[in-house]
Scaffold this motif. Structure first.
Motif, PDB file in Angstrom:
ATOM      1  N   VAL A  74       0.865  -1.171   0.000  1.00 61.54           N
ATOM      2  CA  VAL A  74       0.000   0.000   0.000  1.00 61.54           C
ATOM      3  C   VAL A  74       0.902   1.222   0.000  1.00 61.54           C
ATOM      4  N   VAL A  75       0.604   2.180  -0.856  1.00 56.57           N
ATOM      5  CA  VAL A  75       1.396   3.406  -0.893  1.00 56.57           C
ATOM      6  C   VAL A  75       0.935   4.292   0.257  1.00 56.57           C
ATOM      7  N   ALA A  76       1.860   4.568   1.179  1.00 53.99           N
ATOM      8  CA  ALA A  76       1.524   5.376   2.352  1.00 53.99           C
ATOM      9  C   ALA A  76       2.755   6.107   2.845  1.00 53.99           C
ATOM     10  N   THR A  77       2.527   7.271   3.405  1.00 56.82           N
ATOM     11  CA  THR A  77       3.566   8.027   4.080  1.00 56.82           C
ATOM     12  C   THR A  77       3.612   7.549   5.518  1.00 56.82           C
ATOM     13  N   VAL A  78       4.805   7.339   6.051  1.00 59.05           N
ATOM     14  CA  VAL A  78       4.960   6.895   7.433  1.00 59.05           C
ATOM     15  C   VAL A  78       5.246   8.102   8.315  1.00 59.05           C
ATOM     16  N   GLU A  79       4.527   8.182   9.423  1.00 59.11           N
ATOM     17  CA  GLU A  79       4.729   9.282  10.365  1.00 59.11           C
ATOM     18  C   GLU A  79       4.755   8.727  11.785  1.00 59.11           C
ATOM     19  N   ILE A  80       5.709   9.194  12.572  1.00 57.79           N
ATOM     20  CA  ILE A  80       5.830   8.803  13.978  1.00 57.79           C
ATOM     21  C   ILE A  80       5.658  10.062  14.820  1.00 57.79           C
ATOM     22  N   ARG A  81       4.802   9.977  15.815  1.00 51.54           N
ATOM     23  CA  ARG A  81       4.601  11.082  16.755  1.00 51.54           C
ATOM     24  C   ARG A  81       4.768  10.546  18.163  1.00 51.54           C
ATOM     25  N   ASN A  82       4.925  11.443  19.109  1.00 49.80           N
ATOM     26  CA  ASN A  82       4.942  10.996  20.495  1.00 49.80           C
ATOM     27  C   ASN A  82       3.970  11.831  21.304  1.00 49.80           C
ATOM     28  N   GLY A  83       3.497  11.226  22.399  1.00 43.72           N
ATOM     29  CA  GLY A  83       2.535  11.890  23.263  1.00 43.72           C
ATOM     30  C   GLY A  83       1.395  10.950  23.583  1.00 43.72           C
ATOM     31  N   PRO A  84       0.332  11.483  24.161  1.00 44.48           N
ATOM     32  CA  PRO A  84      -0.846  10.653  24.425  1.00 44.48           C
ATOM     33  C   PRO A  84      -1.435  10.193  23.082  1.00 44.48           C
ATOM     34  N   PRO A  85      -1.673   8.894  22.895  1.00 41.09           N
ATOM     35  CA  PRO A  85      -2.073   8.384  21.581  1.00 41.09           C
ATOM     36  C   PRO A  85      -3.295   9.068  20.965  1.00 41.09           C
ATOM     37  N   ALA A  86      -4.378   9.174  21.688  1.00 43.02           N
ATOM     38  CA  ALA A  86      -5.593   9.765  21.102  1.00 43.02           C
ATOM     39  C   ALA A  86      -5.345  11.209  20.672  1.00 43.02           C
ATOM     40  N   LYS A  87      -4.687  11.962  21.523  1.00 42.78           N
ATOM     41  CA  LYS A  87      -4.397  13.366  21.230  1.00 42.78           C
ATOM     42  C   LYS A  87      -3.502  13.483  19.991  1.00 42.78           C
ATOM     43  N   ALA A  88      -2.487  12.619  19.897  1.00 37.35           N
ATOM     44  CA  ALA A  88      -1.563  12.662  18.757  1.00 37.35           C
ATOM     45  C   ALA A  88      -2.258  12.254  17.458  1.00 37.35           C
ATOM     46  N   ILE A  89      -3.146  11.273  17.529  1.00 35.07           N
ATOM     47  CA  ILE A  89      -3.883  10.835  16.332  1.00 35.07           C
ATOM     48  C   ILE A  89      -4.775  11.964  15.829  1.00 35.07           C
ATOM     49  N   ILE A  90      -5.497  12.602  16.744  1.00 41.40           N
ATOM     50  CA  ILE A  90      -6.382  13.707  16.362  1.00 41.40           C
ATOM     51  C   ILE A  90      -5.571  14.880  15.817  1.00 41.40           C
ATOM     52  N   ALA A  91      -4.431  15.177  16.443  1.00 42.28           N
ATOM     53  CA  ALA A  91      -3.576  16.263  15.966  1.00 42.28           C
ATOM     54  C   ALA A  91      -3.051  15.965  14.560  1.00 42.28           C
ATOM     55  N   ALA A  92      -2.678  14.717  14.301  1.00 48.13           N
ATOM     56  CA  ALA A  92      -2.205  14.330  12.966  1.00 48.13           C
ATOM     57  C   ALA A  92      -3.322  14.513  11.941  1.00 48.13           C
ATOM     58  N   ALA A  93      -4.527  14.092  12.293  1.00 49.72           N
ATOM     59  CA  ALA A  93      -5.670  14.235  11.376  1.00 49.72           C
ATOM     60  C   ALA A  93      -5.922  15.703  11.063  1.00 49.72           C
ATOM     61  N   GLU A  94      -5.833  16.543  12.072  1.00 51.27           N
ATOM     62  CA  GLU A  94      -6.073  17.973  11.861  1.00 51.27           C
ATOM     63  C   GLU A  94      -4.959  18.611  11.037  1.00 51.27           C
ATOM     64  N   SER A  95      -3.703  18.273  11.338  1.00 51.58           N
ATOM     65  CA  SER A  95      -2.596  18.893  10.602  1.00 51.58           C
ATOM     66  C   SER A  95      -2.545  18.436   9.143  1.00 51.58           C
ATOM     67  N   HIS A  96      -3.022  17.221   8.869  1.00 49.71           N
ATOM     68  CA  HIS A  96      -3.045  16.713   7.491  1.00 49.71           C
ATOM     69  C   HIS A  96      -4.370  16.998   6.779  1.00 49.71           C
ATOM     70  N   HIS A  97      -5.313  17.618   7.493  1.00 46.70           N
ATOM     71  CA  HIS A  97      -6.654  17.869   6.946  1.00 46.70           C
ATOM     72  C   HIS A  97      -7.287  16.567   6.459  1.00 46.70           C
TER      73      HIS A  97
END
Length: 139
Positions: A76-99
């Motif tokens: 599957v063609v996908a960009t890989v991104e690693i974040r740190n922090g509380p998981p739910a907060k980081a997932i939501i932040a990623a969704a918002e920053s990537h629109h």
């Protein structure tokens, strides 16, 4: 159907990660993008004092390597991104920053305190500003 999909993958469930990456690919519009995301939880400071200084960098590199291998294995063609922090907060932040217009994540087998869906999935569903697909574990 969707132009930008965040696929949150826990490294403890890589087999489920393959499933949700493939599901994301099947829901993606032509020309859309998938972001495979892993979140490394913060270590409490009282524990971090006892750990090597480069532990976070090593954990992020290991996560990136493992996630890139997973993406390659699924083809599957996908960009890989690693974040740190509380998981739910980081997932939501990623969704918002990537629109993103969709978040896909797997839910673990819940205990009594989070009976219907897992704690992280529950928080993401309640607070995300885009659609969320929770892949349930088949018991």
């Amino acid at each position: 159907m969707y132009r930008k999909i965040i696929v949150a993958i826990a490294l403890g469930g890589l087999d489920r990660g393959q499933d949700i990456l493939r599901k994301a690919a099947s829901l993606l519009d032509a020309g859309g993008e998938i972001v495979a995301l892993n979140v490394i939880e913060d270590v409490p400071t009282y524990v971090a004092i006892e750990l090597p200084a480069n532990m976070l960098e090593d954990a992020m590199k290991d996560s990136r390597d493992r996630l890139q291998a997973l993406v390659a294995a699924t083809e599957v063609v996908a960009t890989v991104e690693i974040r740190n922090g509380p998981p739910a907060k980081a997932i939501i932040a990623a969704a918002e920053s990537h629109h993103a217009d969709l978040i896909i994540l797997a839910s673990h087998v819940p205990d009594f305190s989070n009976y219907f869906i897992g704690a992280t999935a529950d928080r993401v569903v309640r607070h995300a500003k885009c659609s969320v697909l929770v892949e349930r574990h088949k018991i």
